[in-house]
Design a protein around this motif. Sequence first.
Motif, PDB file in Angstrom:
ATOM      1  N   LEU A  42     -13.917  -4.499  -1.116  1.00 29.44           N
ATOM      2  CA  LEU A  42     -13.450  -4.164   0.233  1.00 29.44           C
ATOM      3  C   LEU A  42     -13.554  -2.666   0.474  1.00 29.44           C
ATOM      4  O   LEU A  42     -14.036  -2.228   1.523  1.00 29.44           O
ATOM      5  N   MET A  43     -13.135  -1.884  -0.504  1.00 30.54           N
ATOM      6  CA  MET A  43     -13.194  -0.427  -0.372  1.00 30.54           C
ATOM      7  C   MET A  43     -14.636   0.053  -0.253  1.00 30.54           C
ATOM      8  O   MET A  43     -14.945   0.881   0.601  1.00 30.54           O
ATOM      9  N   GLY A  72      -4.443  -1.094   5.925  1.00 31.39           N
ATOM     10  CA  GLY A  72      -2.996  -1.116   5.773  1.00 31.39           C
ATOM     11  C   GLY A  72      -2.570  -2.367   5.015  1.00 31.39           C
ATOM     12  O   GLY A  72      -1.708  -2.311   4.126  1.00 31.39           O
ATOM     13  N   ALA A  73      -3.180  -3.507   5.364  1.00 27.62           N
ATOM     14  CA  ALA A  73      -2.908  -4.753   4.636  1.00 27.62           C
ATOM     15  C   ALA A  73      -3.356  -4.632   3.179  1.00 27.62           C
ATOM     16  O   ALA A  73      -2.665  -5.106   2.263  1.00 27.62           O
ATOM     17  N   HIS A  77      -1.077  -4.975  -0.203  1.00 28.98           N
ATOM     18  CA  HIS A  77      -1.473  -5.829  -1.335  1.00 28.98           C
ATOM     19  C   HIS A  77      -1.525  -5.022  -2.625  1.00 28.98           C
ATOM     20  O   HIS A  77      -1.058  -5.484  -3.680  1.00 28.98           O
ATOM     21  N   ALA A  78      -2.075  -3.815  -2.567  1.00 27.24           N
ATOM     22  CA  ALA A  78      -2.142  -2.969  -3.761  1.00 27.24           C
ATOM     23  C   ALA A  78      -0.744  -2.567  -4.224  1.00 27.24           C
ATOM     24  O   ALA A  78      -0.487  -2.501  -5.430  1.00 27.24           O
ATOM     25  N   HIS A  87      -2.887   0.306 -12.449  1.00 23.29           N
ATOM     26  CA  HIS A  87      -4.178   0.720 -11.889  1.00 23.29           C
ATOM     27  C   HIS A  87      -4.208   0.497 -10.381  1.00 23.29           C
ATOM     28  O   HIS A  87      -4.915   1.197  -9.667  1.00 23.29           O
ATOM     29  N   HIS A  88      -3.437  -0.454  -9.907  1.00 19.26           N
ATOM     30  CA  HIS A  88      -3.435  -0.737  -8.476  1.00 19.26           C
ATOM     31  C   HIS A  88      -2.815   0.401  -7.662  1.00 19.26           C
ATOM     32  O   HIS A  88      -2.974   0.439  -6.446  1.00 19.26           O
ATOM     33  N   LEU A  89      -2.128   1.327  -8.303  1.00 17.59           N
ATOM     34  CA  LEU A  89      -1.638   2.507  -7.583  1.00 17.59           C
ATOM     35  C   LEU A  89      -2.812   3.323  -7.052  1.00 17.59           C
ATOM     36  O   LEU A  89      -2.733   3.886  -5.959  1.00 17.59           O
ATOM     37  N   HIS A  90      -3.906   3.370  -7.815  1.00 15.40           N
ATOM     38  CA  HIS A  90      -5.108   4.058  -7.325  1.00 15.40           C
ATOM     39  C   HIS A  90      -5.668   3.317  -6.111  1.00 15.40           C
ATOM     40  O   HIS A  90      -6.095   3.947  -5.141  1.00 15.40           O
ATOM     41  N   HIS A  91      -5.661   1.992  -6.146  1.00 17.42           N
ATOM     42  CA  HIS A  91      -6.114   1.219  -4.988  1.00 17.42           C
ATOM     43  C   HIS A  91      -5.219   1.503  -3.787  1.00 17.42           C
ATOM     44  O   HIS A  91      -5.706   1.580  -2.654  1.00 17.42           O
ATOM     45  N   LEU A  92      -3.929   1.664  -4.038  1.00 18.05           N
ATOM     46  CA  LEU A  92      -2.988   1.989  -2.965  1.00 18.05           C
ATOM     47  C   LEU A  92      -3.334   3.332  -2.332  1.00 18.05           C
ATOM     48  O   LEU A  92      -3.389   3.442  -1.105  1.00 18.05           O
TER      49      LEU A  92
END
Length: 182
Positions: A42-43, A72-73, A77-78, A87-92
């Motif tokens: 997605l990114m 934003g969604a 989710h992240a 690792h999802h903090l980086h996605h956030l």
Amino acid sequence: MHGPVSAAWLLVALCAATGAYCLLRMRSGVKEQRRAAGGEALMGFGMAVMAVPAAVFAPPRWAWPVYAAVFGAAALHALWAARATPHHLHHLVGACAMVYMAVAMAAVPPGAHHAHGGAGVPLLTGVLLVYFAGYVLLAGARLVPAAVTVAGASAGWGDRPELARACRLSMGIGMVAMLLAL
């Protein structure tokens, strides 16, 4: 995005190729790889669309709020996924950066270009630039020793950690380029 057209097309190609590889990674047999790959796809595709030169395609005014809502969604989710995997903090951070850039692009009047006066770089842009520049340096350093193979086994395209790291590195470089062009 504003900036040289040839650099923008290179960024579009890099981000689209990264998004396409992340789609391949979604076929991995490892559940966490599939989850991360979906957000990264997605990114990558979102960055590719945002990087298309404004002279070639100027999205309608309503596209930027939709773009901000989608990312934003993705940020929510992240944030939810970060409970289990840091690792999802980086996605956030990446999703929030995309929301920030979409809001910034929505604020630009139609047909206007950024005035490069003495205002300087906004604080949030500067913070995001420092974060992603640091991320790029760290990801590049981690990529160097990643040429380790499993004993005699040939990993599939979706399970190659060095390629996943290279994708994350290229998206980090792309984010730095997009923030600089903002």
